[in-house]
Write a protein that holds these residues in place. Structure first.
Motif, PDB file in Angstrom:
ATOM      1  N   THR A   4       0.791  -1.229   0.000  1.00  0.00           N
ATOM      2  CA  THR A   4       0.000   0.000   0.000  1.00  0.00           C
ATOM      3  C   THR A   4       0.820   1.275   0.000  1.00  0.00           C
ATOM      4  O   THR A   4       0.295   2.343  -0.278  1.00  0.00           O
ATOM      5  CB  THR A   4      -0.933   0.024   1.231  1.00  0.00           C
ATOM      6  N   ARG A   5       2.118   1.164   0.327  1.00  0.00           N
ATOM      7  CA  ARG A   5       2.904   2.384   0.450  1.00  0.00           C
ATOM      8  C   ARG A   5       4.265   2.193  -0.210  1.00  0.00           C
ATOM      9  O   ARG A   5       4.770   1.086  -0.313  1.00  0.00           O
ATOM     10  CB  ARG A   5       3.157   2.781   1.902  1.00  0.00           C
ATOM     11  N   THR A   6       4.812   3.307  -0.593  1.00  0.00           N
ATOM     12  CA  THR A   6       6.202   3.295  -1.006  1.00  0.00           C
ATOM     13  C   THR A   6       7.071   3.545   0.230  1.00  0.00           C
ATOM     14  O   THR A   6       6.573   3.871   1.303  1.00  0.00           O
ATOM     15  CB  THR A   6       6.463   4.366  -2.080  1.00  0.00           C
ATOM     16  N   TYR A  48       2.266   9.337 -13.591  1.00  0.00           N
ATOM     17  CA  TYR A  48       1.211   8.863 -14.485  1.00  0.00           C
ATOM     18  C   TYR A  48       0.788   9.979 -15.439  1.00  0.00           C
ATOM     19  O   TYR A  48       0.565  11.111 -15.031  1.00  0.00           O
ATOM     20  CB  TYR A  48       0.000   8.405 -13.667  1.00  0.00           C
ATOM     21  N   SER A 112       3.855   1.106  -5.321  1.00  0.00           N
ATOM     22  CA  SER A 112       2.715   0.600  -4.556  1.00  0.00           C
ATOM     23  C   SER A 112       1.625   0.118  -5.509  1.00  0.00           C
ATOM     24  O   SER A 112       1.694   0.330  -6.724  1.00  0.00           O
ATOM     25  CB  SER A 112       2.158   1.696  -3.643  1.00  0.00           C
ATOM     26  N   TYR A 113       0.598  -0.510  -4.940  1.00  0.00           N
ATOM     27  CA  TYR A 113      -0.468  -1.070  -5.770  1.00  0.00           C
ATOM     28  C   TYR A 113      -1.230   0.005  -6.535  1.00  0.00           C
ATOM     29  O   TYR A 113      -1.880  -0.284  -7.551  1.00  0.00           O
ATOM     30  CB  TYR A 113      -1.426  -1.894  -4.908  1.00  0.00           C
ATOM     31  N   GLU A 114      -1.172   1.251  -6.072  1.00  0.00           N
ATOM     32  CA  GLU A 114      -1.881   2.317  -6.782  1.00  0.00           C
ATOM     33  C   GLU A 114      -1.301   2.534  -8.177  1.00  0.00           C
ATOM     34  O   GLU A 114      -2.006   2.984  -9.082  1.00  0.00           O
ATOM     35  CB  GLU A 114      -1.811   3.612  -5.973  1.00  0.00           C
ATOM     36  N   ASP A 115      -0.018   2.231  -8.343  1.00  0.00           N
ATOM     37  CA  ASP A 115       0.609   2.354  -9.657  1.00  0.00           C
ATOM     38  C   ASP A 115       0.684   1.026 -10.388  1.00  0.00           C
ATOM     39  O   ASP A 115       0.568   0.979 -11.606  1.00  0.00           O
ATOM     40  CB  ASP A 115       2.026   2.932  -9.514  1.00  0.00           C
ATOM     41  N   CYS A 116       0.887  -0.061  -9.643  1.00  0.00           N
ATOM     42  CA  CYS A 116       0.977  -1.379 -10.282  1.00  0.00           C
ATOM     43  C   CYS A 116       0.982  -2.451  -9.200  1.00  0.00           C
ATOM     44  O   CYS A 116       1.721  -2.339  -8.219  1.00  0.00           O
ATOM     45  CB  CYS A 116       2.252  -1.474 -11.128  1.00  0.00           C
ATOM     46  N   GLU A 117       0.182  -3.497  -9.369  1.00  0.00           N
ATOM     47  CA  GLU A 117       0.221  -4.619  -8.440  1.00  0.00           C
ATOM     48  C   GLU A 117       1.614  -5.253  -8.476  1.00  0.00           C
ATOM     49  O   GLU A 117       2.277  -5.278  -9.506  1.00  0.00           O
ATOM     50  CB  GLU A 117      -0.825  -5.671  -8.827  1.00  0.00           C
TER      51      GLU A 117
END
Length: 317
Positions: A4-6, A48, A112-117
């Motif tokens: 969830t986090r970098t 992005y 993190s998952y927000e950019d790529c699983e």
């Protein structure tokens, strides 16, 4: 569980983002100067929707920061739209390795998952990260799809971590065959077969001898579908005697594996034993606590299963 986090601190340094499209600004929106290069860890990102690829980010970074004193680099998202292998971005960094004599830490894919699983990250051969930076002490790699590593000898590496939802057996075997005389901490997230995690206990066995890892003090064999087999092997592994901390967390450890672990060699010399995310019954959890009174044992995140059949690791996709 998602990543969830970098990373916010690396090598005890605060992480600062650097990108072409998003200059640093204060709370009032005013552009602010960059910090001294050696006082922070630099996370390089392609935001992005950016029109500038990683090469442009890298060129801008070299123009803005004196690389001679940079101690830590984190590679964030390196693609513009479609996910692409990390090979080209890593090659760009490696090509300028000579300009980074002070580099101690490198994170490949601080995403993190927000950019790529984690299991969608397109990886590649990360061996050049070790061969190009002989002064490296810390290497973290996130993502297993297409990940490769060749056996290496590295004199200064002290911390090595592979975070994956599926760790290729080839990588485990390469770690086991490497000569890493200074390595103090090794963490392997094995993941699941569905995402390329095809390692077996036989691949792990050479690591458990400790022969090539004389300085090892922390071992993490984690996030595994064969966690019980790992626990049973660790119970009689020579490397355990030299450890201060051990982690068998994030996997599908059951009462069978925990019993094998406790029935093996003494573990009371450990400072901590991390078993979080497990499938131990309450009686077995109590047995573990009673057997290791002076050890800091993490038994959090106890999971429940359906009829003894459905178990899952903490990180897969």
């Amino acid at each position: 569980m998602f990543i969830t986090r970098t990373i916010d601190h690396f090598l005890h340094l605060p992480v600062v983002d650097f990108s072409v499209d998003k200059p640093r600004r204060n709370g009032r929106g005013e552009r602010i100067d960059l910090p001294e290069p050696g006082t922070v860890a630099w996370r390089l990102t392609v935001p992005y929707g950016s029109k500038s690829g990683f090469d442009a980010v890298w060129s801008a970074f070299l123009a803005a920061v004196d690389p001679a004193t940079v101690r830590a680099l984190l590679l964030g998202p390196w693609w513009i739209e479609e996910y692409v292998p990390v090979a080209d971005a890593l090659a760009t960094i490696v090509a300028d390795a000579g300009r980074f004599p002070a580099l101690e830490g490198l994170v490949i894919a601080d995403v993190s998952y927000e950019d790529c699983e984690i299991s969608w990250l397109e990886m590649s051969d990360v061996t050049p990260a070790l061969t190009a930076f002989p002064g490296l002490t810390d290497l973290v790699v996130r993502g297993g799809n297409g990940l490769m590593l060749a056996p290496v000898r590295h004199e200064r590496l002290t911390h090595l971590r592979f975070e994956t939802g599926g760790l290729p057996a080839e990588v485990v075997r390469a770690v086991a065959a490497s000569e890493l005389p200074a390595l103090e901490s090794l963490e392997l997230w094995f993941g699941v077969d569905e995402y390329g995690g095809d390692a077996t206990i036989d691949d792990v066995a050479p690591i458990l001898t400790g022969t090539r890892l004389p300085a090892l003090r922390h071992l993490g064999l984690e996030n595994s579908e064969f966690q019980d087999e790992i626990a049973a092997a660790v119970a009689h592994a020579p490397v355990v005697a030299q450890l201060g901390t051990l982690s068998l967390a994030m996997g599908v450890l059951s009462d069978e594996g925990a019993a094998a672990l406790l029935d093996g060699q003494p573990l009371t010399h450990l400072k901590s034993l991390d078993l979080h995310h497990h499938y131990l019954s309450e009686p077995m959890q109590e047995r573990v606590r009673q057997a290791l009174p002076g050890v800091d044992v993490d038994l959090s995140e106890a999971e429940e299963e359906d009829d003894g059949e459905w178990r899952y690791v903490a990180v897969s996709e």
